[in-house]
Design a protein around this motif. Structure first.
Motif, short mmCIF file in Angstrom:
data_model
loop_
_atom_site.label_atom_id
_atom_site.label_comp_id
_atom_site.label_asym_id
_atom_site.label_seq_id
_atom_site.Cartn_x
_atom_site.Cartn_y
_atom_site.Cartn_z
N UNK A 244 0.80 -1.22 0.00
CA UNK A 244 0.00 0.00 0.00
C UNK A 244 0.83 1.26 0.00
N UNK A 245 0.19 2.43 -0.24
CA UNK A 245 0.92 3.70 -0.35
C UNK A 245 1.60 4.14 0.95
N UNK A 246 1.00 3.84 2.11
CA UNK A 246 1.64 4.22 3.37
C UNK A 246 2.93 3.43 3.58
N UNK A 247 2.88 2.15 3.21
CA UNK A 247 4.08 1.31 3.28
C UNK A 247 5.15 1.82 2.32
N UNK B 187 14.72 6.05 17.35
CA UNK B 187 15.17 7.43 17.21
C UNK B 187 15.64 7.71 15.78
N UNK B 188 16.36 6.74 15.22
CA UNK B 188 16.86 6.88 13.85
C UNK B 188 15.70 6.99 12.86
N UNK B 189 14.67 6.18 13.06
CA UNK B 189 13.51 6.19 12.16
C UNK B 189 12.84 7.56 12.13
N UNK B 190 12.67 8.17 13.29
CA UNK B 190 12.02 9.48 13.34
C UNK B 190 12.93 10.58 12.81
N UNK B 191 14.24 10.43 12.97
CA UNK B 191 15.19 11.38 12.37
C UNK B 191 15.08 11.32 10.85
N UNK B 192 14.88 10.12 10.32
CA UNK B 192 14.75 9.93 8.87
C UNK B 192 13.47 10.56 8.33
N UNK C 124 6.01 1.92 11.82
CA UNK C 124 6.10 0.45 11.78
C UNK C 124 6.78 -0.08 10.52
N UNK C 125 6.49 0.54 9.38
CA UNK C 125 7.09 0.09 8.12
C UNK C 125 8.57 0.45 8.05
N UNK C 126 8.89 1.64 8.53
CA UNK C 126 10.29 2.08 8.55
C UNK C 126 11.11 1.15 9.42
N UNK C 127 10.57 0.82 10.60
CA UNK C 127 11.27 -0.03 11.55
C UNK C 127 11.48 -1.45 10.99
N UNK C 128 10.45 -1.99 10.37
CA UNK C 128 10.55 -3.34 9.78
C UNK C 128 11.67 -3.40 8.75
N UNK C 129 11.66 -2.44 7.87
CA UNK C 129 12.62 -2.43 6.75
C UNK C 129 14.05 -2.21 7.25
N UNK C 130 14.23 -1.20 8.10
CA UNK C 130 15.56 -0.86 8.59
C UNK C 130 16.19 -2.01 9.38
N UNK C 131 15.39 -2.67 10.19
CA UNK C 131 15.91 -3.74 11.05
C UNK C 131 16.60 -4.83 10.24
N UNK C 132 15.95 -5.28 9.18
CA UNK C 132 16.50 -6.36 8.35
C UNK C 132 17.71 -5.86 7.57
N UNK D 238 3.99 8.65 13.05
CA UNK D 238 3.38 7.53 13.76
C UNK D 238 2.78 6.51 12.78
N UNK D 239 2.28 7.01 11.65
CA UNK D 239 1.66 6.11 10.66
C UNK D 239 2.70 5.27 9.92
N UNK D 240 3.84 5.87 9.60
CA UNK D 240 4.84 5.16 8.78
C UNK D 240 5.90 4.44 9.61
#
Length: 452
Positions: free
Chosen positions: A46-49, A118-123, A131-139, A127-129
């Motif tokens: 989806x577009x949010x992802x 913290x890195x995700x929010x700096x990027x 979870x997707x940022x965290x999933x992708x960055x972690x891997x 709040x909506x995006x």
């Protein structure tokens, strides 16, 4: 009896294009990997992802910037050493660059993983995006060291060691597998954004394995040695590679600043529209980087061998190629913006409209981008680091940030898209002025060495 390397005698145009095509195809395939991630995520999640993955994309720029920093510095000295006939030093420089990069990347990855939110929010995550940022960055971070090893080999040392075709084959392997695994993980197994990141990571590891075949080549000069550490060499590697680091590190900074600016002026729709344009820009940017990467081993070798006339001719060939590519890209983007934006599937009319209109303005910057990249890469390859660094800082920080702040305030949100062409255009103009005033400066040092 001294053996003359064919690089010194082969006609320059065929020689340049024998390096250019594998380099451009390789860089194009790398960027297609990122583009494929965006297309699969937009259609399958989806577009949010899609916005979330685009927010996470600067991690590639950060990891690639380290690869380019150490790789460009090490490979330039490696090629100069081969040009001088000093193979022992070439082996030491390769080992030093490889070891240094692994230490730096592992340290960085550990720091980022421990501060992922913290890195995700700096990027630029919301709040909506998040979870997707965290999933992708972690891997991506977990497998980050493999990504940088692949970059070091395919973009620099394997190509500089006279095997550009294997570098291209490694990239083809990575790209094809990434497409296949993206489809399986997202549409078959329904792994979502995590599946997208896993596809990128696994395809990278297999592509890296293909590149390692070069070490079994009889004529390979990529040899690990025990005695390699030198503070002086390490300083040279970091100094020479600094402009390349600035190129990619600034990409991450620019994406983050664009995301923040679009969020401020146009909200989440603006961020999603920019995500679409940025995926296309990622592909096009790497094509121009490919021109510089084709020049680097040739320029560095000729610099080491003090072949000044051929160096001048290589610069002219590089500029002509970049100008043709820049004009062609700008024309295509201007004529077919809606078709390019349509790659990312269904979205609202407002988002498509922002992206389509914006890309027409944004694409003008490609006319100047290639010229700037060629000059920076050329100066870097002949060890004129201040000139190369100045070019990169001008286009990515010194001119870009004020333009991004001032243009939308004066001319409205639509002017955000003009930041890229304005920064690139002024940089190209300043290079032109410098070259007219000091046309012989670039080769002064090399000429004096030749005279000795």
């Amino acid at each position: 009896m001294t053996t003359i390397n064919p690089i010194e005698t082969r006609p320059l145009k065929p020689l340049f294009f024998s390096y250019l095509f594998p380099a451009m195809i390789g860089m194009l395939l790398m960027s297609v990997n990122i583009l494929v991630d965006g297309i699969f995520v937009s259609h399958g999640v989806g577009p949010t992802a899609l916005a979330g993955v685009n927010i996470a994309v600067p991690i590639f720029s950060i990891l690639l910037s380290i690869s380019l920093w150490i790789g460009m510095g090490g490979a330039t000295l490696f090629s100069i050493s081969l040009g001088e006939g000093n193979k022992k030093r070439a082996h030491q420089l390769f080992t030093l660059a490889f070891t240094t990069m692994i230490v730096v990347v592992l340290t960085l990855v550990l720091i980022l993983l421990l501060n992922l939110k913290e890195v995700s929010y700096i990027f630029g995550a919301s709040d909506a995006t998040y979870p997707y940022v965290q999933e992708y960055l972690h891997v991506i971070l977990i497998f980050g060291v493999f990504y940088t090893i692949e970059n070091l080999l395919k973009y620099f040392f394997i190509r500089n060691d006279g095997n550009p075709k294997l570098a291209m084959m490694g990239l083809i392997t990575t790209s094809v597998l990434n497409i296949i695994l993206n489809y399986i993980f997202i549409f078959v197994l329904d792994y979502g954004v995590t599946g997208c990141a896993l596809a990128t990571a696994l395809s990278t590891i297999i592509g890296m394995s293909v590149l390692c075949l070069h070490f079994f080549r009889k004529q390979s000069e990529l040899k690990f040695v025990r005695k390699f550490f030198s503070i002086a060499d390490l300083k040279k590697i970091f100094a020479i590679g600094l402009p390349s680091f600035i190129v990619e590190a600034s990409v991450a900074v620019m994406v983050i600043l664009y995301n923040v600016t679009f969020l401020h002026y146009l909200g989440s729709n603006g961020v999603t529209a920019y995500a679409m344009v940025n995926y296309i820009h990622t592909v096009l940017l790497t094509v121009f980087l490919g021109i510089g990467m084709a020049l680097q081993p040739l320029v560095s070798y000729h610099h080491g061998a003090r072949l000044i006339e051929r160096l001048t001719a290589l610069l002219k060939i590089g500029i002509a190629t970049a100008l043709i590519m820049g004009l062609s890209t700008a024309i295509i983007a201007t004529l077919f913006p809606s078709q390019l934006i349509a790659l990312f599937g269904d979205s609202t009319f407002e988002i498509r409209n922002i992206a389509t209109q914006g890309f027409v303005h944004f694409a003008i910057g490609y006319v100047f981008l290639g010229i700037n990249m060629v000059f920076a890469e050329f100066f870097q390859s002949i060890e004129k680091i201040r000139l190369a660094t100045t070019i990169m800082l001008l286009r990515s920080i010194i001119l870009f940030i004020p333009a991004l702040v001032v243009l939308p305030k004066l001319l409205g949100p639509q002017a955000i898209w003009w930041t890229f062409p304005v920064a690139e255009g002024i940089t190209a103009l300043l290079i032109l002025i410098f070259m007219k005033r000091k046309p012989h400066t670039i080769f002064s040092e090399a000429s004096s060495l030749k005279a000795l």
